[in-house]
Design an enzyme around this catalytic site. Structure first.
Site: not given
Ligand code: NOJ
Ligand code: CA
Length: 477
Positions: A197, A238
């Site tokens: 993440d 991500e």
């Molecule tokens: C990215 C995640 O995919 C999302 O769902 C989340 O709200 C934020 N990061 C914070 O962790």
């Protein structure tokens, strides 16, 4: 079909399942790990190589699992550690790998580390988070300030997301060591990899955040940890950046992430010039030997049939065909394979702080009904049960495209080479003998492909004359 030197995800198709919405085993309206395990047969039938589960850890769910209160457990809504072990084992029997979602940038404010950190300025955990006396006025991702004042110790703490998601201080060696232990814990249990993440903002130097050189140091450290396993563990980040050179930097010299999500592709729209541009440029900037990774939807964005296809199944099929015939690794978000649309959420059923519920609604199975699901069903789409029995459905088409990819080396490992084509048509060659063309226009078009049509989004068999919004894969002669 991958060659021995290639990792299992090369040329693979992975599936993102949002556990709360995938399948419910005990009728409490919340999807769970046992439910997912009960649907492995479906994912095996679809023929995916792995499943990425959105966060499975204990969490107060202020941000639906992205506020972790214990990195070593399973959320009681989803099941137990034993359920996760059983899922890994059963999936493994079917050749399906399990990836978890690691949330390293912040914890929940309920995590014991933060509870201790905020208890006193003298706490040994104090430096694990980012505390300051004076702060700037940056806005957090969900709106509101990135700094929250904590009365007890009269300082502010930093959080890129909610105040309930305090950011860890990744400049601190102890934090890095703690996460090495977390990675090992899951890898030792048989987890095949991690989606990571907000990795592009992992290490912060507030107020100017992020500290990129330090992020790369952490990624190299994790890669060597992941590479230490006999079956190398996969790190897919991500990497929410819109600049492709920046994106490429997260692969390092093939010593950082093995895969970095390509958001420019996700947001290019169903436009031939834009898509071809992103794909070509990605190919050009990635380090030699690195694999691109493609996705059309995820749990944070509007589902692709609504966002880029005007909820028109002809366009949905073309987008899926592109996704599944590009070089690299492709991710389907649960429901993508059905053409599931974004769901309108009535105001009294909103659960998410950031308006993302419409992309997270329950999977419409059709054989078993959801009982009082945590989010409303919807999606203006035929159920799995009815699509599975219909060879003309989007689901059957998607499965055919995956099967074609599996059976054809060009589609697994062949290089990508753009082909000249009329405006609005995107055409390319994979490997020596496979051509793909998508007519992304409202008029008929002619493309320079000759050979046998292996798959058409419209069930036709003309390699060079395409109907509006038709896509084809051709065995070139
Ligand atoms: C990215 C995640 O995919 C999302 O769902 C989340 O709200 C934020 N990061 C914070 O962790
Ligand atoms: Ca349940």
């Amino acid at each position: 079909m991958t060659s021995p030197q290639q990792p299992w995800w090369s040329g693979g198709v992975l599936y993102q399942a949002y556990p709360r919405s995938f399948a419910d085993s005990n009728g409490d309206g919340i999807g769970d790990l046992a439910g997912l395990r009960g649907r492995l047969e479906y994912l095996h039938w679809l023929d995916v190589d792995g499943i990425w589960l959105n966060p499975t850890f204990p969490s107060p769910n202020r941000d639906w699992g992205y506020d972790v209160s214990d990195y070593f457990g399973v959320h009681s809504d989803l099941g137990t550690l034993e359920d996760l072990d059983a899922l890994i084992a059963d999936a493994g029997e079917l050749g399906i790998r399990i990836l978890l979602d690691l949330v390293p940038a912040h914890t929940s404010d309920q995590h014991e580390w933060f509870v201790e950190s905020r208890s006193s300025r003298e706490s040994s955990r104090r430096p694990w988070y980012i505390w300051a006396d004076e702060v700037d006025e940056q806005e957090s991702v969900f709106g509101g300030a990135t700094w929250t004042y904590d009365e007890r110790t009269s300082q502010y703490y930093h959080h890129l997301f909610l105040p309930e998601q305090p950011d860890l201080n990744w400049m601190l060696p102890a934090v890095r060591n703690a996460f090495d232990g977390i990675l090992r814990f899951w890898f030792d249990r048989g987890v095949a990899g991690l989606r990571i993440d907000v990795v592009h903002e992992l290490v912060k130097d507030p107020p100017s955040r992020p500290n990129r050189p330090e992020i790369h140091n952490v990624l190299r450290r994790w890669r060597s940890l992941a590479g230490g396993y006999e079956s190398e563990r996969l790190l897919v980040g991500e990497t929410w950046v819109m600049d492709l050179d920046e994106l490429a930097s997260f692969y390092g010299r093939n010593d950082e992430l093995q895969l970095a999500f390509n958001f420019p592709f996700m947001f290019a729209g169903l436009d031939a010039t834009a898509l071809a541009g992103v794909v070509e440029r990605t190919d050009a900037v990635l380090p030699g030997g690195a694999l691109p990774v493609w996705a059309l939807s995820n749990h944070d964005v509007v589902r692709f049939p609504t966002r880029m296809c005007d909820e028109d199944d002809a366009k949905v099929r073309s987008a899926l065909l592109a996704l599944l015939t590009l070089r690299g690794t492709s991710f389907l978000y649960y429901g993508d394979e059905l053409g599931m649309r974004q769901v309108e959420i009535p105001p009294d059923q909103v659960r998410d702080v950031h308006g993302r519920d419409g992309a997270r609604t329950p999977m419409p199975w059709g054989d078993v009904e959801w009982r009082d699901p945590w989010l409303p069903l919807g999606g203006k789409v035929a159920t799995v049960a009815s699509q599975r029995g219909d060879p003309g459905s989007v689901l059957s088409f998607c499965r055919d495209a995956i099967a074609l990819r599996r059976g054809r080396d060009d589609l697994v490992s062949g290089g990508y080479a753009p082909l000249d084509s009329p405006i609005g048509v995107w055409a390319w060659r994979r490997g020596g003998a496979t051509g793909i063309a998508l007519n992304l226009t409202d008029s008929e078009s002619t493309v320079p492909l000759e050979g046998e049509v292996l798959l058409s989004t419209k069930g036709r068999d003309h390699p060079s004359r395409l109907e509006p919004w038709e896509g084809v894969v051709v065995a070139l002669t």
